[in-house]
Design a protein around this motif. Structure first.
Motif, PDB file in Angstrom:
ATOM      1  N   ASP A  51      41.822 112.215 -52.571  1.00 59.29           N
ATOM      2  CA  ASP A  51      42.440 113.518 -52.364  1.00 59.29           C
ATOM      3  C   ASP A  51      41.384 114.622 -52.272  1.00 59.29           C
ATOM      4  OD1 ASP A  51      44.957 115.126 -52.269  1.00 59.29           O
ATOM      5  OD2 ASP A  51      44.097 116.025 -54.055  1.00 59.29           O
ATOM      6  N   GLU A  52      40.322 114.487 -53.059  1.00 63.84           N
ATOM      7  CA  GLU A  52      39.237 115.466 -53.007  1.00 63.84           C
ATOM      8  C   GLU A  52      38.592 115.473 -51.618  1.00 63.84           C
ATOM      9  OE1 GLU A  52      36.465 114.895 -56.235  1.00 63.84           O
ATOM     10  OE2 GLU A  52      38.104 114.587 -57.673  1.00 63.84           O
ATOM     11  N   HIS A  53      38.309 114.289 -51.093  1.00 60.21           N
ATOM     12  CA  HIS A  53      37.705 114.195 -49.758  1.00 60.21           C
ATOM     13  C   HIS A  53      38.631 114.794 -48.695  1.00 60.21           C
ATOM     14  CE1 HIS A  53      35.040 110.641 -51.173  1.00 60.21           C
ATOM     15  NE2 HIS A  53      34.322 111.740 -51.110  1.00 60.21           N
ATOM     16  N   ALA A  54      39.902 114.452 -48.781  1.00 57.28           N
ATOM     17  CA  ALA A  54      40.866 114.957 -47.799  1.00 57.28           C
ATOM     18  C   ALA A  54      40.946 116.476 -47.844  1.00 57.28           C
ATOM     19  CB  ALA A  54      42.241 114.339 -48.041  1.00 57.28           C
ATOM     20  N   GLY A  55      40.887 117.043 -49.030  1.00 56.53           N
ATOM     21  CA  GLY A  55      40.954 118.492 -49.171  1.00 56.53           C
ATOM     22  C   GLY A  55      39.745 119.195 -48.582  1.00 56.53           C
ATOM     23  N   ILE A  56      38.573 118.609 -48.784  1.00 52.91           N
ATOM     24  CA  ILE A  56      37.347 119.185 -48.209  1.00 52.91           C
ATOM     25  C   ILE A  56      37.438 119.164 -46.690  1.00 52.91           C
ATOM     26  CG2 ILE A  56      34.850 118.922 -47.980  1.00 52.91           C
ATOM     27  CD1 ILE A  56      34.984 117.481 -50.779  1.00 52.91           C
ATOM     28  N   LEU A  57      37.835 118.021 -46.140  1.00 56.09           N
ATOM     29  CA  LEU A  57      37.943 117.892 -44.684  1.00 56.09           C
ATOM     30  C   LEU A  57      38.952 118.878 -44.116  1.00 56.09           C
ATOM     31  CD1 LEU A  57      37.295 116.384 -42.027  1.00 56.09           C
ATOM     32  CD2 LEU A  57      39.184 114.831 -42.596  1.00 56.09           C
ATOM     33  N   ALA A  58      40.117 118.991 -44.745  1.00 55.64           N
ATOM     34  CA  ALA A  58      41.164 119.878 -44.240  1.00 55.64           C
ATOM     35  C   ALA A  58      40.674 121.320 -44.159  1.00 55.64           C
ATOM     36  CB  ALA A  58      42.401 119.785 -45.127  1.00 55.64           C
ATOM     37  N   ALA A  59      39.985 121.781 -45.195  1.00 53.88           N
ATOM     38  CA  ALA A  59      39.479 123.153 -45.183  1.00 53.88           C
ATOM     39  C   ALA A  59      38.391 123.328 -44.134  1.00 53.88           C
ATOM     40  CB  ALA A  59      38.956 123.523 -46.569  1.00 53.88           C
ATOM     41  N   ALA A  60      37.551 122.302 -43.985  1.00 49.02           N
ATOM     42  CA  ALA A  60      36.459 122.404 -43.016  1.00 49.02           C
ATOM     43  C   ALA A  60      36.988 122.523 -41.589  1.00 49.02           C
ATOM     44  CB  ALA A  60      35.528 121.200 -43.144  1.00 49.02           C
ATOM     45  N   ILE A  61      37.931 121.679 -41.207  1.00 51.11           N
ATOM     46  CA  ILE A  61      38.411 121.723 -39.825  1.00 51.11           C
ATOM     47  C   ILE A  61      39.345 122.904 -39.593  1.00 51.11           C
ATOM     48  CG2 ILE A  61      38.060 119.253 -39.491  1.00 51.11           C
ATOM     49  CD1 ILE A  61      41.025 118.809 -39.801  1.00 51.11           C
ATOM     50  N   ALA A  62      39.844 123.507 -40.689  1.00 48.46           N
ATOM     51  CA  ALA A  62      40.603 124.759 -40.565  1.00 48.46           C
ATOM     52  C   ALA A  62      39.651 125.955 -40.468  1.00 48.46           C
ATOM     53  CB  ALA A  62      41.536 124.931 -41.757  1.00 48.46           C
ATOM     54  N   GLN A  63      38.349 125.676 -40.502  1.00 46.10           N
ATOM     55  CA  GLN A  63      37.298 126.688 -40.399  1.00 46.10           C
ATOM     56  C   GLN A  63      37.359 127.697 -41.548  1.00 46.10           C
ATOM     57  OE1 GLN A  63      36.525 128.011 -36.209  1.00 46.10           O
ATOM     58  NE2 GLN A  63      38.297 126.726 -35.732  1.00 46.10           N
ATOM     59  N   ASP A  64      37.771 127.206 -42.725  1.00 46.56           N
ATOM     60  CA  ASP A  64      37.833 128.023 -43.930  1.00 46.56           C
ATOM     61  C   ASP A  64      36.598 127.685 -44.772  1.00 46.56           C
ATOM     62  OD1 ASP A  64      38.333 129.271 -46.330  1.00 46.56           O
ATOM     63  OD2 ASP A  64      40.424 128.633 -46.471  1.00 46.56           O
ATOM     64  N   GLY A  65      35.496 128.367 -44.483  1.00 50.31           N
ATOM     65  CA  GLY A  65      34.236 128.047 -45.137  1.00 50.31           C
ATOM     66  C   GLY A  65      34.262 128.230 -46.638  1.00 50.31           C
ATOM     67  N   ASP A  66      34.925 129.281 -47.123  1.00 52.76           N
ATOM     68  CA  ASP A  66      34.963 129.539 -48.564  1.00 52.76           C
ATOM     69  C   ASP A  66      35.678 128.417 -49.308  1.00 52.76           C
ATOM     70  OD1 ASP A  66      33.588 131.916 -48.301  1.00 52.76           O
ATOM     71  OD2 ASP A  66      35.393 133.161 -48.282  1.00 52.76           O
ATOM     72  N   THR A  67      36.854 128.014 -48.798  1.00 52.97           N
ATOM     73  CA  THR A  67      37.620 126.959 -49.473  1.00 52.97           C
ATOM     74  C   THR A  67      36.916 125.617 -49.353  1.00 52.97           C
ATOM     75  OG1 THR A  67      39.703 128.110 -49.068  1.00 52.97           O
ATOM     76  CG2 THR A  67      39.837 125.762 -49.570  1.00 52.97           C
ATOM     77  N   ALA A  68      36.387 125.312 -48.179  1.00 55.18           N
ATOM     78  CA  ALA A  68      35.687 124.037 -47.986  1.00 55.18           C
ATOM     79  C   ALA A  68      34.503 123.934 -48.936  1.00 55.18           C
ATOM     80  CB  ALA A  68      35.227 123.903 -46.542  1.00 55.18           C
ATOM     81  N   SER A  69      33.730 125.019 -49.047  1.00 55.27           N
ATOM     82  CA  SER A  69      32.567 125.005 -49.927  1.00 55.27           C
ATOM     83  C   SER A  69      32.993 124.874 -51.388  1.00 55.27           C
ATOM     84  CB  SER A  69      31.761 126.288 -49.733  1.00 55.27           C
ATOM     85  OG  SER A  69      30.660 126.313 -50.622  1.00 55.27           O
ATOM     86  N   GLU A  70      34.021 125.618 -51.778  1.00 50.72           N
ATOM     87  CA  GLU A  70      34.503 125.535 -53.153  1.00 50.72           C
ATOM     88  C   GLU A  70      34.939 124.111 -53.503  1.00 50.72           C
ATOM     89  OE1 GLU A  70      37.887 127.589 -56.083  1.00 50.72           O
ATOM     90  OE2 GLU A  70      37.951 127.928 -53.918  1.00 50.72           O
ATOM     91  N   ARG A  71      35.671 123.472 -52.597  1.00 49.39           N
ATOM     92  CA  ARG A  71      36.140 122.104 -52.847  1.00 49.39           C
ATOM     93  C   ARG A  71      34.980 121.118 -52.880  1.00 49.39           C
ATOM     94  NH1 ARG A  71      41.610 122.140 -48.971  1.00 49.39           N
ATOM     95  NH2 ARG A  71      42.843 123.465 -50.386  1.00 49.39           N
ATOM     96  N   LEU A  72      34.012 121.291 -51.997  1.00 51.51           N
ATOM     97  CA  LEU A  72      32.861 120.387 -51.981  1.00 51.51           C
ATOM     98  C   LEU A  72      32.063 120.506 -53.276  1.00 51.51           C
ATOM     99  CD1 LEU A  72      31.068 118.407 -50.285  1.00 51.51           C
ATOM    100  CD2 LEU A  72      29.732 120.417 -49.640  1.00 51.51           C
ATOM    101  N   LEU A  73      31.793 121.731 -53.693  1.00 54.15           N
ATOM    102  CA  LEU A  73      30.994 121.918 -54.909  1.00 54.15           C
ATOM    103  C   LEU A  73      31.743 121.449 -56.154  1.00 54.15           C
ATOM    104  CD1 LEU A  73      29.177 125.316 -54.275  1.00 54.15           C
ATOM    105  CD2 LEU A  73      28.598 123.013 -53.515  1.00 54.15           C
ATOM    106  N   ASN A  74      33.055 121.660 -56.202  1.00 50.67           N
ATOM    107  CA  ASN A  74      33.839 121.132 -57.323  1.00 50.67           C
ATOM    108  C   ASN A  74      33.794 119.606 -57.338  1.00 50.67           C
ATOM    109  OD1 ASN A  74      34.597 123.610 -58.360  1.00 50.67           O
ATOM    110  ND2 ASN A  74      36.531 123.687 -57.235  1.00 50.67           N
ATOM    111  N   HIS A  75      33.845 119.001 -56.162  1.00 44.80           N
ATOM    112  CA  HIS A  75      33.755 117.542 -56.019  1.00 44.80           C
ATOM    113  C   HIS A  75      32.451 117.043 -56.638  1.00 44.80           C
ATOM    114  CE1 HIS A  75      34.131 113.635 -54.045  1.00 44.80           C
ATOM    115  NE2 HIS A  75      33.003 113.832 -53.389  1.00 44.80           N
ATOM    116  N   TYR A  76      31.350 117.699 -56.327  1.00 44.45           N
ATOM    117  CA  TYR A  76      30.053 117.300 -56.863  1.00 44.45           C
ATOM    118  C   TYR A  76      29.949 117.588 -58.360  1.00 44.45           C
ATOM    119  CZ  TYR A  76      28.329 116.717 -52.081  1.00 44.45           C
ATOM    120  OH  TYR A  76      28.137 116.303 -50.788  1.00 44.45           O
TER     121      TYR A  76
END
Length: 226
Positions: free
Chosen positions: A184-209
């Motif tokens: 689910d974490e991976h899917a969330g990062i991808l969804a934000a990235a392809i929606a071109q939402d840099g803030d959300t994608a970055s937040e999800r990626l960093l939380n994942h790490y």
């Protein structure tokens, strides 16, 4: 030129190239333990190759921070520590935040399709518990960053991924880690990235790490990975 490039510059299938990739895999996956002395004669038998390619491969691996020189001619697998892991995690968060935001800013349909395909392949391998999962896992994370027009930055991200993944292999399949919904974490990062939402994608990626980082730091703190 980074170490992977220098290894790749060796003739395809050369003894040095083969020794480099095999030793790198053995160190990253924990087959060669942290701090283990890497004796040329023993490695010759394991890899079925000559001493010169092994020495050259070990020298290359020192640049990857996976091998340490212990004297004029000796080598050992790099040690692990909470401090080392903390530095790796901090650098990953800083550099991948930069790379992901740049990658999204340079959005293209080709990049989106490549990221979606990498995600699909990774998820399928995870569901099938295939041996290819770890390679596909890295391919997914690097696909997210691939649209950044910063080759040096991407090389550092790739190297840091390998240094980090070594700690995950050493942790093994600890129960507490497996309770996370990483899919689910991976899917969330991808969804934000392809929606071109840099803030959300970055937040999800960093939380994942950081979730993985907190778990591994706990193991380092209690000596499990020592």
């Amino acid at each position: 030129m980074n170490t992977l490039d220098r290894a790749a510059d060796a003739p395809e299938g050369s003894a040095t190239q083969q020794a480099y990739h095999r030793l790198r895999s053995m160190i990253v996956t924990g087959a060669l333990r942290p701090g283990e002395k890497l004796k040329i004669d023993g490695l010759r038998r394991v890899l079925d190759t000559g001493a010169s390619p092994i020495r050259e491969a070990l020298s290359l691996l020192t640049s990857d921070n996976l091998v340490e020189r212990i004297d004029q001619r000796g080598f050992r697998a790099a040690a692990v520590s909470a401090e080392n892991f903390g530095e790796i995690l901090q650098l990953r968060c800083v550099l991948e935040d930069l790379a992901l935001r740049e990658s999204i800013a340079n959005y293209s349909l080709e990049w989106e399709e490549a990221a979606v395909l990498a995600h699909h392949r990774m998820q399928r391998a995870q569901a099938e518990k295939a041996e290819s999962f770890e390679d596909l896992h890295k391919q997914f994370h690097m696909a997210l960053l691939a649209n950044a027009r910063s080759p040096i930055l991407l090389k550092f991200c790739s190297q840091l991924y390998d240094l980090n993944i070594r700690y995950r292999y050493l942790a093994g399949s600890a129960l507490a880690y497996q309770k996370r919904d990483v899919r689910d974490e991976h899917a969330g990062i991808l969804a934000a990235a392809i929606a071109q939402d840099g803030d959300t994608a970055s937040e999800r990626l960093l939380n994942h790490y950081k979730l993985t980082g907190a778990f591994l730091s706990g193991l380092l703190g209690d000596g499990t990975l020592g």
